[in-house]
Design an enzyme around this catalytic site. Sequence first.
Site, PDB file in Angstrom:
ATOM      1  N   THR A  82       0.806  -1.235   0.000  1.00  0.00           N
ATOM      2  CA  THR A  82       0.000   0.000   0.000  1.00  0.00           C
ATOM      3  C   THR A  82       0.835   1.279   0.000  1.00  0.00           C
ATOM      4  OG1 THR A  82      -0.028   0.128   2.401  1.00  0.00           O
ATOM      5  CG2 THR A  82      -1.779  -1.174   1.367  1.00  0.00           C
ATOM      6  N   ASP A 105      15.148   1.071  -5.035  1.00  0.00           N
ATOM      7  CA  ASP A 105      15.006   1.030  -3.575  1.00  0.00           C
ATOM      8  C   ASP A 105      16.363   1.362  -2.945  1.00  0.00           C
ATOM      9  OD1 ASP A 105      14.999   0.047  -0.847  1.00  0.00           O
ATOM     10  OD2 ASP A 105      13.072  -0.849  -1.333  1.00  0.00           O
ATOM     11  N   ASP A 165      17.653  -1.072  -0.094  1.00  0.00           N
ATOM     12  CA  ASP A 165      18.089  -2.373  -0.602  1.00  0.00           C
ATOM     13  C   ASP A 165      19.445  -2.263  -1.299  1.00  0.00           C
ATOM     14  OD1 ASP A 165      15.988  -3.821   0.353  1.00  0.00           O
ATOM     15  OD2 ASP A 165      14.893  -3.921  -1.548  1.00  0.00           O
TER      16      ASP A 165
END
Length: 214
Positions: A111, A205, A208
């Site tokens: 979400t 990201d 990451d």
Amino acid sequence: MKHPRVHLLPQNNQLKALMSIIRSKDTARGDFIFYSDRVIRLLVEEGLNHLPVVPKDVITPMNEKYEGVAFQGRICGVSIMRAGESMEQGLRDVCTGVRIGKVLIQRDEATAQPKLYYSKLPADISDRWVLLLDPMLATGGSASKCIEVLHESGVKEDRILFINLICSPEGVKRMLDLFPKLQFVTAEIDEGMDDRKFIVPGLGDFGDRYFGTS
Ligand code: PRP
Ligand code: URA
């Protein structure tokens, strides 16, 4: 975008070259860390330019007066974990012994809504200027939740400087609207977000890539 509370790093070729390396999907982790750290250092140095100073004269070894300045108050860092932790060393490199609070906020992968898990802040944070550290500002959900936590600890909005690498225009607008005294330092403002609320063109990201968990 020009806004008096948004301080963009000088948009020169050096910055563009650093950003090109960290944005490339072909950049290996070692280089991603090295060149992100370089941009972070530039951001922290720029952030310090926006802290208030008071006049302070000193006498040089020539017994002459130098009309200088000193920072008006004490600072601290607050990192939004996990990606914001990548910016802590850059702050320590220029502010020895700086206190660093941590707020763990994670976006729900489905979400993109932020969830607050943990916070630990310096006890006297309400007396300090706060450099809020997070490399990515997408929807602005995580950063705004963190500022709510800072408010609850008595930090005044005009004492928060948000230090960020890349932001979406939607995220910046949301933060400027929600927090009318907040100031930003950022390297680049991107085109927008995709349907997963990732910044585009972005760099993927950040957490990451920096911590090697992709
Ligand atoms: C990333 C990033 C910000 C947030 C930005 O963290 O570091 O905190 O997303 O997105 P938003 O503006 O839409 O809230 P993430 O929650 O992915 O966790 P990470 O730090 O572990 O990578
Ligand atoms: N978090 C990231 O690391 N990258 C994005 O583009 C959005 C959120």
